[in-house]
Motif scaffolding. Structure first.
Motif, short mmCIF file in Angstrom:
data_model
loop_
_atom_site.label_atom_id
_atom_site.label_comp_id
_atom_site.label_asym_id
_atom_site.label_seq_id
_atom_site.Cartn_x
_atom_site.Cartn_y
_atom_site.Cartn_z
N ALA A 415 -5.43 22.68 82.88
CA ALA A 415 -5.98 23.94 82.36
C ALA A 415 -5.55 25.12 83.23
O ALA A 415 -5.18 26.17 82.72
CB ALA A 415 -7.51 23.85 82.28
N VAL A 416 -5.62 24.94 84.56
CA VAL A 416 -5.18 26.00 85.47
C VAL A 416 -3.71 26.30 85.26
O VAL A 416 -3.29 27.46 85.19
CB VAL A 416 -5.44 25.59 86.95
CG1 VAL A 416 -4.79 26.60 87.90
CG2 VAL A 416 -6.94 25.52 87.23
N ALA A 417 -2.89 25.24 85.14
CA ALA A 417 -1.45 25.41 84.97
C ALA A 417 -1.12 26.13 83.66
O ALA A 417 -0.26 27.02 83.62
CB ALA A 417 -0.75 24.05 85.01
N LEU A 418 -1.81 25.76 82.58
CA LEU A 418 -1.52 26.37 81.28
C LEU A 418 -1.92 27.84 81.23
O LEU A 418 -1.18 28.67 80.69
CB LEU A 418 -2.23 25.59 80.17
CG LEU A 418 -1.63 24.23 79.80
CD1 LEU A 418 -2.51 23.51 78.78
CD2 LEU A 418 -0.22 24.39 79.26
N THR A 419 -3.09 28.17 81.78
CA THR A 419 -3.50 29.58 81.79
C THR A 419 -2.56 30.41 82.66
O THR A 419 -2.23 31.55 82.32
CB THR A 419 -4.95 29.73 82.29
OG1 THR A 419 -5.11 29.06 83.56
CG2 THR A 419 -5.94 29.16 81.30
#
Length: 466
Positions: A415-419
């Motif tokens: 989730a951190v990577a995608l945002t």
């Protein structure tokens, strides 16, 4: 955090110094400067998957070593194509520490202090900006050349690649001695290993020679993490592509999908100003402070649009690779502002929720963007630009803190990577178009950026309280 900032911001100083040797025009400099962001954007998804399935520490360690390798050999680039490829590969590798660090550090911190700890760590982003400006000022003040071949000379700007990536290499060595996240270990069913890590943390915190007195004997997952692991099925026999889709699926299901979209919009606004507008900051300040006596008292947009036929980065017949003092100065001031604000905010963040801080930062940054339309004093303009960029840039940390809080352990790094991937895409687009937009319609550009920040304020109210 410092390593990722060094690779992105360092190019704004290296490119002007290397343009003559590499025969780069303004368009090629823009593409090379954005290559790190492109590499980061393309690889973030894959790094997030690996961090969630293989571990935070091992990914951080090897990605930092790979970052320092490709960044260092960038000094051997002989032209536009080779430099573009090497900077893209550097961006691919630095994407891992740029996002996984939030999950790793956040999982070593209690929820009540998590945002504050991430905030203290973010101070090193500002330190990175000061670092690249100071070492750039120092190294580029020399005028030597070592002839390697008839067509290749090793000059100070090439040495700068190595010095800028030194923190990444040292950080990689440091991570060889760091433990894996105990939260990740428990999410993978490796409870005994997690317990050993926690005993070590207890021992360090107490300053004791052993872990005697540590009363925890067994560990269990948080209820939502246990549910997420159960829904994931734990089937490790599927292929890589299907496994990545399974890892992503919880993020795009309600209610997480709504929170994911909100955090993406937050990152679009933050990165567009921090990365996009920040890239143009030294050039804009050079124009503001080099205005003629006939231009004194004019507002910033009038100065930028005084000659619509001349772009912010102008082509000249004779190649000039001298980096102006103002470039170092304004970059350093921006970094100092970032450090001071991060320290002040870190001190009070324990008393204020990060969502409240998000509303405050976006509002202040948006108001600064609007105020720039009405201020004529050069120093006031510089101050407002610094405030807008720093306050918006700090939102990147707050967004990541929200993501770490909202999403369960097994998909947190993803989730951190995608945002961050979405944010860096907006950063690349903004850095490419903001200069032209300001040239064509400066006031509308500032109003659009401020409007985006105010939209982020409204969306923050839709995030969960816990």
């Amino acid at each position: 955090m410092m390593a990722s900032i060094n690779e992105a911001m360092g190019m704004s100083i290296i490119l002007p110094a290397s343009q003559c040797d590499l025969d780069l025009d303004a368009g090629q400099k823009g593409i090379v400067g954005g290559a790190v962001f492109l590499g980061t954007m393309f690889s973030s998804y894959f790094w997030g998957y690996l961090a969630d399935t293989r571990g935070r520490q091992i990914i951080l360690k090897w990605a930092l070593f790979a970052t320092s390798f490709f960044a260092a050999i960038s000094c051997l680039a002989s032209g536009f194509t080779s430099l573009l490829v090497l900077r893209f590969l550097t961006g691919v590798c630095v994407a891992a520490p740029a996002s996984t660090v939030y999950a790793y550090l956040g999982e070593f911190t209690t929820p009540s202090r998590r945002s504050q700890m991430l905030s203290f760590a973010s101070v090193w982003g500002g330190v990175g900006i000061v670092y690249v400006s100071l070492v750039g000022w120092w190294i580029l003040s020399y005028d030597w050349a070592i002839a390697i071949t008839d067509s290749f000379e090793f000059k100070p700007w090439r040495l700068l690649f190595i010095i800028n990536t030194l923190p990444a290499f040292l950080n990689g060595i440091a991570f060889c001695f760091c433990p894996e996240s105990p939260k990740f270990l428990v999410s993978q069913g490796r409870n005994e290993e997690a317990l050993e890590v926690l005993k070590k943390v207890y021992q360090i915190n107490k300053g004791a020679s052993n872990a005697e007195g540590y009363e925890v004997t067994t560990l269990r997952l948080d209820p939502e993490d246990a549910l997420a692991r159960e829904q994931n099925g734990g089937d490790h026999s599927v292929g890589l592509f299907k496994s990545m889709l399974q890892q992503t699926a919880p993020i795009v299901k309600l209610p997480y999908l709504v929170y994911f979209i909100i955090c993406c919009v937050h990152n679009i606004g933050a990165f567009a100003i921090y990365g996009g507008l920040g890239l143009w900051f030294p050039d804009i300040m050079n124009q503001v402070f080099s205005q003629d006596s006939s231009d004194e008292g004019q507002k910033v947009c009038a100065i930028l649009q005084r000659n619509e036929t001349v772009p912010i980065i102008a082509e000249v017949e004779l190649c000039d690779d001298e980096v102006k003092f103002e470039t170092f100065l304004y970059t350093m001031i921006l970094g100092i502002f970032g450090c001071v604000y991060a320290l002040i905010t870190s001190a009070v963040l324990g008393k204020f929720n990060q969502k409240v801080m998000m509303i405050f930062n976006c509002t202040v940054a948006g108001l600064c963007g609007i105020a720039l339309q009405f201020i004529a004093n050069s120093y006031a303009v510089a101050l407002l630009f610094c405030l807008e960029i720093v306050f918006a840039g700090y939102c990147v940390l707050l967004v990541n803190a929200n993501v770490v809080d909202i999403f369960p352990t097994n998909v947190r790094a993803m989730a951190v990577a995608l945002t961050n991937m979405i944010g860096r895409l907006s950063c690349f687009v903004a850095s490419a178009v903001i200069g032209l937009l300001m040239l064509q319609n400066c006031p509308v550009t500032f109003y659009m950026l401020s409007g985006l920040l105010f939209l982020c304020v409204g969306l923050t109210f839709l995030l969960p309280k816990k």
